[in-house]
Design a protein around this motif. Structure first.
Motif, mmCIF file in Angstrom:
data_model
loop_
_atom_site.group_PDB
_atom_site.id
_atom_site.type_symbol
_atom_site.label_atom_id
_atom_site.label_comp_id
_atom_site.label_asym_id
_atom_site.label_seq_id
_atom_site.Cartn_x
_atom_site.Cartn_y
_atom_site.Cartn_z
ATOM 1 N N GLU A 27 0.242 -11.061 6.240
ATOM 2 C CA GLU A 27 0.177 -10.555 4.883
ATOM 3 C C GLU A 27 1.391 -11.038 4.105
ATOM 4 O OE1 GLU A 27 -0.543 -6.363 4.565
ATOM 5 O OE2 GLU A 27 -2.322 -6.452 5.833
ATOM 6 N N HIS A 28 1.140 -11.432 2.832
ATOM 7 C CA HIS A 28 2.195 -11.965 1.976
ATOM 8 C C HIS A 28 1.958 -11.520 0.539
ATOM 9 C CE1 HIS A 28 2.859 -14.735 5.346
ATOM 10 N NE2 HIS A 28 1.559 -14.890 5.337
ATOM 11 N N PRO A 29 3.007 -11.143 -0.195
ATOM 12 C CA PRO A 29 2.834 -10.840 -1.623
ATOM 13 C C PRO A 29 2.284 -12.068 -2.343
ATOM 14 C CG PRO A 29 4.966 -10.058 -0.872
ATOM 15 C CD PRO A 29 4.389 -10.900 0.246
ATOM 16 N N GLY A 30 1.387 -11.834 -3.291
ATOM 17 C CA GLY A 30 0.797 -12.951 -4.009
ATOM 18 C C GLY A 30 0.187 -12.529 -5.335
ATOM 19 N N GLY A 31 -0.640 -13.390 -5.854
ATOM 20 C CA GLY A 31 -1.263 -13.202 -7.151
ATOM 21 C C GLY A 31 -0.669 -14.178 -8.139
ATOM 22 N N SER A 32 -1.523 -14.831 -8.907
ATOM 23 C CA SER A 32 -1.055 -15.844 -9.848
ATOM 24 C C SER A 32 -0.001 -15.305 -10.818
ATOM 25 C CB SER A 32 -2.241 -16.433 -10.596
ATOM 26 O OG SER A 32 -1.829 -17.376 -11.541
ATOM 27 N N PRO A 33 -0.217 -14.157 -11.480
ATOM 28 C CA PRO A 33 0.810 -13.659 -12.395
ATOM 29 C C PRO A 33 2.136 -13.344 -11.688
ATOM 30 C CG PRO A 33 -1.286 -12.673 -12.914
ATOM 31 C CD PRO A 33 -1.451 -13.385 -11.599
ATOM 32 N N LEU A 34 2.074 -12.812 -10.473
ATOM 33 C CA LEU A 34 3.303 -12.564 -9.713
ATOM 34 C C LEU A 34 4.052 -13.880 -9.505
ATOM 35 C CD1 LEU A 34 4.129 -10.383 -6.751
ATOM 36 C CD2 LEU A 34 4.171 -12.832 -6.361
ATOM 37 N N ASN A 35 3.324 -14.933 -9.127
ATOM 38 C CA ASN A 35 3.954 -16.234 -8.899
ATOM 39 C C ASN A 35 4.555 -16.796 -10.182
ATOM 40 O OD1 ASN A 35 3.263 -16.143 -6.171
ATOM 41 N ND2 ASN A 35 1.320 -17.172 -6.519
ATOM 42 N N GLY A 59 2.498 -2.164 -1.283
ATOM 43 C CA GLY A 59 3.169 -2.105 -2.581
ATOM 44 C C GLY A 59 4.664 -2.313 -2.444
ATOM 45 N N ARG A 60 5.251 -1.707 -1.406
ATOM 46 C CA ARG A 60 6.690 -1.881 -1.182
ATOM 47 C C ARG A 60 7.038 -3.331 -0.854
ATOM 48 N NH1 ARG A 60 5.831 3.151 1.215
ATOM 49 N NH2 ARG A 60 5.736 2.237 3.286
ATOM 50 N N SER A 61 6.153 -4.038 -0.145
ATOM 51 C CA SER A 61 6.441 -5.445 0.165
ATOM 52 C C SER A 61 6.422 -6.292 -1.113
ATOM 53 C CB SER A 61 5.460 -6.009 1.200
ATOM 54 O OG SER A 61 4.187 -6.229 0.646
ATOM 55 N N VAL A 62 5.516 -5.981 -2.036
ATOM 56 C CA VAL A 62 5.485 -6.694 -3.317
ATOM 57 C C VAL A 62 6.736 -6.351 -4.130
ATOM 58 C CG1 VAL A 62 4.253 -6.971 -5.507
ATOM 59 C CG2 VAL A 62 2.964 -6.839 -3.359
ATOM 60 N N LEU A 63 7.107 -5.070 -4.161
ATOM 61 C CA LEU A 63 8.315 -4.655 -4.883
ATOM 62 C C LEU A 63 9.550 -5.367 -4.349
ATOM 63 C CD1 LEU A 63 7.690 -0.814 -5.222
ATOM 64 C CD2 LEU A 63 7.747 -2.495 -7.072
ATOM 65 N N HIS A 64 9.646 -5.502 -3.044
ATOM 66 C CA HIS A 64 10.783 -6.192 -2.432
ATOM 67 C C HIS A 64 10.811 -7.656 -2.880
ATOM 68 C CE1 HIS A 64 13.831 -7.357 0.439
ATOM 69 N NE2 HIS A 64 13.039 -8.344 0.815
ATOM 70 N N GLN A 65 9.656 -8.316 -2.859
ATOM 71 C CA GLN A 65 9.581 -9.725 -3.280
ATOM 72 C C GLN A 65 10.001 -9.874 -4.737
ATOM 73 O OE1 GLN A 65 8.780 -12.410 -1.456
ATOM 74 N NE2 GLN A 65 8.788 -13.880 -3.123
ATOM 75 N N LEU A 66 9.521 -8.986 -5.597
ATOM 76 C CA LEU A 66 9.880 -9.049 -7.016
ATOM 77 C C LEU A 66 11.372 -8.821 -7.213
ATOM 78 C CD1 LEU A 66 6.891 -7.054 -8.523
ATOM 79 C CD2 LEU A 66 7.311 -9.515 -8.751
ATOM 80 N N GLY A 67 11.905 -7.794 -6.569
ATOM 81 C CA GLY A 67 13.323 -7.468 -6.705
ATOM 82 C C GLY A 67 14.230 -8.580 -6.213
ATOM 83 N N SER A 68 13.879 -9.172 -5.084
ATOM 84 C CA SER A 68 14.726 -10.244 -4.536
ATOM 85 C C SER A 68 14.605 -11.532 -5.347
ATOM 86 C CB SER A 68 14.388 -10.504 -3.066
ATOM 87 O OG SER A 68 13.079 -11.015 -2.936
ATOM 88 N N SER A 69 13.593 -11.607 -6.198
ATOM 89 C CA SER A 69 13.401 -12.797 -7.034
ATOM 90 C C SER A 69 13.917 -12.611 -8.453
ATOM 91 C CB SER A 69 11.913 -13.164 -7.082
ATOM 92 O OG SER A 69 11.444 -13.467 -5.788
ATOM 93 N N GLY A 70 14.403 -11.405 -8.772
ATOM 94 C CA GLY A 70 14.956 -11.158 -10.095
ATOM 95 C C GLY A 70 13.948 -10.740 -11.149
#
Length: 133
Positions: A27-35, A59-70
């Motif tokens: 499993e990996h965070p994704g979605g075109s708008p997220l990218n 949801g927490r895994s997506v939040l972590h990806q967003l946070g670590s990416s700024g």
């Protein structure tokens, strides 16, 4: 170095679930708008994402990806729902079948004063985005 104005990206942030032919799952965070949001943040743009995430592990895994990416998540994007998924099941020949579990009931959100970027063909057709005055 050019205009560094802020951007508001609107659209799905989800978890890609890959089921390989041997039965292993990743499993990996994704979605075109997220990218798109992550790419803009890496270009040092102030980037906000309005989406729909759950409180659970996905949801927490997506939040972590967003946070670590700024990327800054718009308040109201985390709701008591399941985080959307896009499942790809891979056959031994490498072909894939896809199943999406994606819903678009957004919560109340306070939008930042930023231009809006919605990746083409990815936003729900029922959305009506107005201009800020």
């Amino acid at each position: 170095m050019g205009d560094k104005s802020g951007v508001l990206v609107v659209g799905e942030a989800l978890v890609d679930v890959v089921v390989r032919s041997d039965g292993t799952v990743s499993e990996h965070p994704g979605g075109s708008p997220l990218n798109v949001a992550i790419g803009l943040a890496r270009l040092e743009r102030e980037t906000h994402l309005l989406t729909r995430l759950g409180h659970e592990e996905r949801g927490r895994s997506v939040l972590h990806q967003l946070g670590s990416s700024g990327v800054q998540l718009v308040e109201g994007s985390v709701l008591p729902v399941a985080t959307a998924t896009a499942a790809a099941t891979l056959a031994p020949d490498g072909s894939a079948t896809y199943e999406f579990d994606l819903h678009w009931e957004l919560g109340q959100a306070v939008l930042p004063a930023a231009p809006v970027a919605v990746p083409p063909g990815r936003s729900p057709p029922s959305w009506s985005l107005g201009r800020r005055r």
